[in-house]
Scaffold this active site. Structure first.
Site, PDB file in Angstrom:
ATOM      1  CE  LYS A 111      94.441  46.150  31.612  1.00 38.56           C
ATOM      2  NZ  LYS A 111      94.712  47.299  30.944  1.00 38.56           N
ATOM      3  CE  LYS A 194      97.315  54.344  27.531  1.00 44.53           C
ATOM      4  NZ  LYS A 194      97.313  53.017  26.996  1.00 44.53           N
ATOM      5  CE  LYS A 197      89.039  53.051  24.882  1.00 42.71           C
ATOM      6  NZ  LYS A 197      89.032  51.926  23.954  1.00 42.71           N
TER       7      LYS A 197
HETATM    8  P1  TYM Z   1      93.456  49.999  22.567  1.00 44.33           P
HETATM    9  O1  TYM Z   1      92.042  49.623  22.346  1.00 44.33           O
HETATM   10  O2  TYM Z   1      93.948  50.191  23.956  1.00 44.33           O
HETATM   11  O3  TYM Z   1      93.815  51.294  21.764  1.00 44.33           O
HETATM   12  C1  TYM Z   1      93.521  51.373  20.382  1.00 44.33           C
HETATM   13  C2  TYM Z   1      94.568  52.171  19.653  1.00 44.33           C
HETATM   14  O4  TYM Z   1      94.652  53.476  20.188  1.00 44.33           O
HETATM   15  C3  TYM Z   1      95.989  53.751  20.557  1.00 44.33           C
HETATM   16  N1  TYM Z   1      96.008  54.577  21.773  1.00 44.33           N
HETATM   17  C4  TYM Z   1      96.803  55.632  21.926  1.00 44.33           C
HETATM   18  N2  TYM Z   1      97.705  56.194  21.103  1.00 44.33           N
HETATM   19  C5  TYM Z   1      98.354  57.298  21.538  1.00 44.33           C
HETATM   20  N3  TYM Z   1      98.117  57.849  22.760  1.00 44.33           N
HETATM   21  C6  TYM Z   1      97.228  57.321  23.621  1.00 44.33           C
HETATM   22  N4  TYM Z   1      96.993  57.894  24.797  1.00 44.33           N
HETATM   23  C7  TYM Z   1      96.522  56.149  23.216  1.00 44.33           C
HETATM   24  N5  TYM Z   1      95.572  55.373  23.798  1.00 44.33           N
HETATM   25  C8  TYM Z   1      95.280  54.410  22.900  1.00 44.33           C
HETATM   26  C9  TYM Z   1      96.629  52.408  20.816  1.00 44.33           C
HETATM   27  O5  TYM Z   1      98.032  52.478  20.669  1.00 44.33           O
HETATM   28  C10 TYM Z   1      95.973  51.561  19.762  1.00 44.33           C
HETATM   29  O6  TYM Z   1      96.639  51.691  18.526  1.00 44.33           O
HETATM   30  N6  TYM Z   1      95.906  45.788  21.784  1.00 44.33           N
HETATM   31  C11 TYM Z   1      95.176  46.828  21.124  1.00 44.33           C
HETATM   32  C12 TYM Z   1      94.030  46.345  20.263  1.00 44.33           C
HETATM   33  C13 TYM Z   1      94.415  45.307  19.287  1.00 44.33           C
HETATM   34  C14 TYM Z   1      95.211  45.496  18.117  1.00 44.33           C
HETATM   35  C15 TYM Z   1      95.303  44.213  17.511  1.00 44.33           C
HETATM   36  C16 TYM Z   1      95.834  46.586  17.547  1.00 44.33           C
HETATM   37  C17 TYM Z   1      94.075  44.008  19.344  1.00 44.33           C
HETATM   38  N7  TYM Z   1      94.600  43.349  18.275  1.00 44.33           N
HETATM   39  C18 TYM Z   1      96.003  44.033  16.333  1.00 44.33           C
HETATM   40  C19 TYM Z   1      96.543  46.395  16.363  1.00 44.33           C
HETATM   41  C20 TYM Z   1      96.623  45.123  15.764  1.00 44.33           C
HETATM   42  C21 TYM Z   1      94.626  47.743  22.201  1.00 44.33           C
HETATM   43  O7  TYM Z   1      94.344  47.339  23.282  1.00 44.33           O
HETATM   44  O8  TYM Z   1      94.421  48.970  21.793  1.00 44.33           O
END
Ligand code: TYM
Length: 327
Positions: A111, A194, A197
Site C-alpha cells: 500500500k 492476483k 478490486k
Molecule cells: P478482502 O476484502 O480483501 O477479501 C475477502 C476475502 O477474499 C479473499 N480473496 C481472495 N482469495 C483468493 N484469491 C484472490 N484473488 C482473492 N482476493 C480476495 C481474501 O483472502 C479474503 O478471505 N482483511 C480482510 C477482511 C477482514 C477479515 C477479518 C477476514 C477483516 N477482518 C477477519 C477474516 C477475518 C480483507 O481485506 O479481505
C-alpha cells in the site's frame, strides 16, 4: 463446537477471488461449525470511501452473501461497525503492537508503494483490527484466501502476546481454513497476478453472462506449447487455476491432456471455462437481485447478526477488561 469467523471488505461487489478464496468455504462451514460472518466496513475506511457509499456497499455484500447460500439462521451475518466492542479490543491490541512488525507486513508495504500519499495509521494497524475481529469471537478457524496468511500470523502473534503479558491462557491461536485444504490465490486473467478490486481485473459474481464471457475470452495467452509436457507459463497456468476451482475434474484432465500433447486450443478452453463460470454464477446472480430488492429483509438479517455478534463480543470484552485490570 469449533468457532468460525470471517469477513470481507465492502469495497465493491464480490469477485471470483472472494468467492473461491472465502465465501465458498463460508457456505460449506455453516453446517459443521458455529459460524459468524461479517462485512468489514471499518476496514474499508483506509481508502476513504464516500459517506453515501458506506451503508450501500455493506448492503451489497450482505445481499451477495445471502445469494451465495449463507443462511443467517445457521450463521449470523453482521456489519462490523454495528459491534463497537471490536474497537475496544483493537485498542488493546494496538497497545501491544510494535511499529517495526506492523511496517514489515507485506500488504502494508504494498500500500505504501501504491498509495504513497495516503499511508494512514488505519493501514498500519490493519492487522490489529483484523485480530480483534477474530479473537473477539475466540474463533478456531478463519476461512480466508492465501493473501491473508500474514494477517492470520499477526492475529496469532497478538493472541500469544496478550496471553504472555497478562500471564493467562485466554486467547486461542486461530487457524486459516481452506476449501479442499489448499490456500487458494485466484489469479486475474490480465497476466498481472492476483484477482483483486484494486488490480481492476475482477470477474464479479454479478457480471451478466455476456460480460463474464467477454472477460474470459480476453484472457491473456501465448503462442501455445511447442514441446510435449512442458511447464505452463504463468498466464496459461492462471486459466488452469480457474478451471481447477470452477470446472469438473474431467474437464480439467481433458485440457491438461491437450496441453501435454500440444493440441490445446485456447479458444476452446476459454469457452468451456466461461460456460462453467456462467453455470456457477447464474443462480447466484438471480438471487442477488432478489435480495437486493428486499431491503427490509436485509435490515432484519443485519440486526439479528449484530445482536448475536454483540452477545459474544460483550462477554469477551468483560473478561478482557478484567484481565487487563479494568473493573
Ligand atoms: P478482502 O476484502 O480483501 O477479501 C475477502 C476475502 O477474499 C479473499 N480473496 C481472495 N482469495 C483468493 N484469491 C484472490 N484473488 C482473492 N482476493 C480476495 C481474501 O483472502 C479474503 O478471505 N482483511 C480482510 C477482511 C477482514 C477479515 C477479518 C477476514 C477483516 N477482518 C477477519 C477474516 C477475518 C480483507 O481485506 O479481505
Amino acid at each position: 463446537m469449533e468457532k468460525v469467523v470471517s469477513g470481507i471488505r465492502p469495497t465493491g461487489n464480490l469477485h471470483l477471488g472472494n468467492y473461491f478464496g472465502a465465501v465458498k468455504s463460508f457456505v460449506k462451514m455453516q453446517d459443521e461449525y458455529d459460524c459468524k460472518f461479517f462485512i468489514a466496513d471499518w476496514h474499508s475506511l483506509t481508502t476513504h470511501p464516500k459517506p453515501e457509499d458506506i451503508r450501500k456497499s455493506a448492503k451489497t455484500i450482505l445481499a451477495e452473501y445471502l445469494a451465495c447460500g449463507i443462511d443467517p439462521e445457521k450463521a449470523p451475518i453482521y456489519i462490523q461497525s454495528d459491534v463497537k466492542e471490536v474497537l475496544e479490543l483493537y485498542l488493546y491490541f494496538n497497545m501491544n503492537a510494535y511499529l517495526g512488525e506492523l511496517e514489515r507486513v507485506t500488504s502494508f508495504k504494498e500500500k505504501v508503494r501504491k498509495q504513497p500519499d495516503n499511508v494512514n495509521a488505519g493501514l498500519l494497524t490493519y492487522p490489529s483490527l483484523m485480530a480483534a475481529d477474530i479473537l473477539m469471537h475466540k474463533a478456531d478457524k478463519v476461512p480466508v484466501g492465501k493473501d491473508q496468511e500474514q494477517n492470520m500470523e499477526m492475529a496469532r502473534l497478538f493472541a500469544r502476546r496478550f496471553n504472555r503479558i497478562y500471564e493467562v491462557e485466554y486467547f486461542k491461536e486461530p487457524e486459516s481454513f481452506h476449501f479442499n485444504d489448499k490456500a487458494v490465490k485466484i489469479p486475474g486473467l490480465d497476466g498481472s497476478g492476483k484477482m483483486g478490486k484494486s488490480e481492476g481485473n475482477c470477474i464479479y459474481l454479478c457480471d451478466d453472462e455476456k460480460t463474464l464471457t467477454k472477460k474470459v475470452m480476453k484472457a491473456v495467452t501465448d503462442a501455445g506449447p511447442t514441446e510435449p509436457n512442458s511447464p505452463k507459463p504463468d498466464v496459461i497456468q492462471n486459466l488452469f487455476t480457474l478451471m481447477e476451482v470452477a470446472s469438473t475434474p474431467d474437464t480439467l484432465d481433458y485440457f491438461n491432456e491437450k496441453w501435454n500433447t500440444c493440441e490445446i486450443r485456447y479458444g476452446d478452453l476459454k469457452k468451456q471455462l466461461a460456460a462453467d463460470l456462467c453455470n456457477l454464477t447464474r443462480p447466484i446472480r438471480e438471487r442477488i437481485l432478489d435480495f437486493q430488492a428486499n431491503d427490509e429483509y436485509l435490515n432484519k438479517v443485519a440486526r439479528m447478526g449484530a445482536e448475536a455478534a454483540r452477545e459474544t463480543a460483550a462477554k469477551t470484552l468483560a473478561e478482557v477488561r478484567q484481565i487487563i485490570g479494568f473493573k
